[in-house]
Design a protein around this motif. Structure first.
Motif, PDB file in Angstrom:
ATOM      1  N   MET A   1       0.820  -1.195   0.000  1.00  0.00           N
ATOM      2  CA  MET A   1       0.000   0.000   0.000  1.00  0.00           C
ATOM      3  C   MET A   1       0.865   1.260   0.000  1.00  0.00           C
ATOM      4  N   PHE A   2       1.907   1.299   0.837  1.00  0.00           N
ATOM      5  CA  PHE A   2       2.788   2.449   0.919  1.00  0.00           C
ATOM      6  C   PHE A   2       4.213   1.953   0.914  1.00  0.00           C
ATOM      7  N   VAL A   3       5.127   2.850   0.619  1.00  0.00           N
ATOM      8  CA  VAL A   3       6.524   2.446   0.612  1.00  0.00           C
ATOM      9  C   VAL A   3       7.312   3.427   1.463  1.00  0.00           C
ATOM     10  N   LEU A   4       8.152   2.880   2.305  1.00  0.00           N
ATOM     11  CA  LEU A   4       9.053   3.693   3.094  1.00  0.00           C
ATOM     12  C   LEU A   4      10.305   3.897   2.256  1.00  0.00           C
ATOM     13  N   ILE A   5      10.597   5.124   1.945  1.00  0.00           N
ATOM     14  CA  ILE A   5      11.747   5.425   1.114  1.00  0.00           C
ATOM     15  C   ILE A   5      12.774   6.207   1.915  1.00  0.00           C
ATOM     16  N   TYR A   6      12.311   6.967   2.847  1.00  0.00           N
ATOM     17  CA  TYR A   6      13.170   7.951   3.457  1.00  0.00           C
ATOM     18  C   TYR A   6      13.088   7.861   4.967  1.00  0.00           C
ATOM     19  N   ASN A   7      14.148   7.474   5.605  1.00  0.00           N
ATOM     20  CA  ASN A   7      14.170   7.395   7.069  1.00  0.00           C
ATOM     21  C   ASN A   7      15.630   7.417   7.515  1.00  0.00           C
ATOM     22  N   ILE A  15       6.816   8.431   4.352  1.00  0.00           N
ATOM     23  CA  ILE A  15       6.243   7.332   3.591  1.00  0.00           C
ATOM     24  C   ILE A  15       5.580   7.940   2.357  1.00  0.00           C
ATOM     25  N   PHE A  16       5.737   7.294   1.218  1.00  0.00           N
ATOM     26  CA  PHE A  16       5.138   7.800  -0.007  1.00  0.00           C
ATOM     27  C   PHE A  16       3.908   6.986  -0.385  1.00  0.00           C
ATOM     28  N   TYR A  17       2.866   7.694  -0.713  1.00  0.00           N
ATOM     29  CA  TYR A  17       1.580   7.122  -1.096  1.00  0.00           C
ATOM     30  C   TYR A  17       1.723   6.245  -2.332  1.00  0.00           C
ATOM     31  N   ASN A  18       1.071   5.093  -2.311  1.00  0.00           N
ATOM     32  CA  ASN A  18       1.079   4.140  -3.413  1.00  0.00           C
ATOM     33  C   ASN A  18      -0.321   4.082  -3.995  1.00  0.00           C
ATOM     34  N   LEU A 118      -8.634  10.421   1.289  1.00  0.00           N
ATOM     35  CA  LEU A 118      -9.852   9.643   1.493  1.00  0.00           C
ATOM     36  C   LEU A 118      -9.631   8.181   1.140  1.00  0.00           C
ATOM     37  N   GLU A 119      -8.884   7.933   0.064  1.00  0.00           N
ATOM     38  CA  GLU A 119      -8.606   6.546  -0.316  1.00  0.00           C
ATOM     39  C   GLU A 119      -7.727   5.872   0.737  1.00  0.00           C
ATOM     40  N   TYR A 120      -6.735   6.588   1.243  1.00  0.00           N
ATOM     41  CA  TYR A 120      -5.870   6.049   2.299  1.00  0.00           C
ATOM     42  C   TYR A 120      -6.700   5.672   3.521  1.00  0.00           C
ATOM     43  N   GLU A 121      -7.574   6.556   3.940  1.00  0.00           N
ATOM     44  CA  GLU A 121      -8.397   6.286   5.114  1.00  0.00           C
ATOM     45  C   GLU A 121      -9.356   5.116   4.884  1.00  0.00           C
ATOM     46  N   GLN A 122      -9.854   4.991   3.662  1.00  0.00           N
ATOM     47  CA  GLN A 122     -10.731   3.857   3.350  1.00  0.00           C
ATOM     48  C   GLN A 122      -9.948   2.546   3.390  1.00  0.00           C
ATOM     49  N   ARG A 123      -8.742   2.533   2.830  1.00  0.00           N
ATOM     50  CA  ARG A 123      -7.910   1.335   2.867  1.00  0.00           C
ATOM     51  C   ARG A 123      -7.588   0.938   4.298  1.00  0.00           C
ATOM     52  N   LYS A 124      -7.306   1.939   5.123  1.00  0.00           N
ATOM     53  CA  LYS A 124      -6.989   1.682   6.515  1.00  0.00           C
ATOM     54  C   LYS A 124      -8.179   1.058   7.235  1.00  0.00           C
ATOM     55  N   LEU A 128      -8.601  -2.934   8.785  1.00  0.00           N
ATOM     56  CA  LEU A 128      -8.880  -3.168  10.212  1.00  0.00           C
ATOM     57  C   LEU A 128     -10.068  -4.092  10.438  1.00  0.00           C
ATOM     58  N   GLY A 129     -10.875  -4.220   9.418  1.00  0.00           N
ATOM     59  CA  GLY A 129     -11.912  -5.196   9.655  1.00  0.00           C
ATOM     60  C   GLY A 129     -13.178  -4.929   9.017  1.00  0.00           C
TER      61      GLY A 129
END
Length: 129
Positions: A1-7, A15-18, A118-124, A128-129
């Protein structure tokens, strides 16, 4: 869903949106000049170190409901902007990147970021269930 590129500093996480196995913010960055990329790295370091306390004129809250923030990176006459979600004060989900645009187009750029939020929140919710 997301990719960690920078830390790099470990104080915060960027994290960058996928979106359908594509990373629109990374694509935006890849098409910039090397000077612009270097400036982005500098500001990402500052964001990770100081978080949203980096403050104006670089960080500005733009959405109360979804906790949307804007990172402004000055670069000559072509400032760069990133819209991100702030999670836990040190986790940042970058949703959208764009160059300085006319005032009439700002609403379009914000709409892109809001749709991704909104799409991120829907995926989340779905995960969760």
């Amino acid at each position: 869903m997301f990719v960690l590129i920078y830390n790099r500093i470990m104080n915060g996480t960027i994290i960058f949106y996928n979106e359908y196995n594509e990373y629109p913010v990374i694509d935006f960055i890849e098409n910039l000049t090397s000077g612009e990329k270097a400036e982005i790295i500098r500001y990402f370091d500052l964001l990770e170190e100081y978080g949203i306390k980096l403050g104006c004129p670089y960080i500005q809250k733009i959405g109360k409901k979804h906790n949307l923030w804007q990172l402004k990176i000055p670069y000559g006459k072509k400032d760069l902007y990133f819209i991100f979600l702030n999670k836990k004060d040190k986790d940042f989900i970058f949703l959208h990147g764009f160059r300085n645009v006319r005032e009439t187009n700002i609403k379009e750029e914000l709409e892109v970021a809001l749709n991704r939020t909104l799409e991120y929140e829907q995926r989340k919710e779905d995960s969760l269930g």
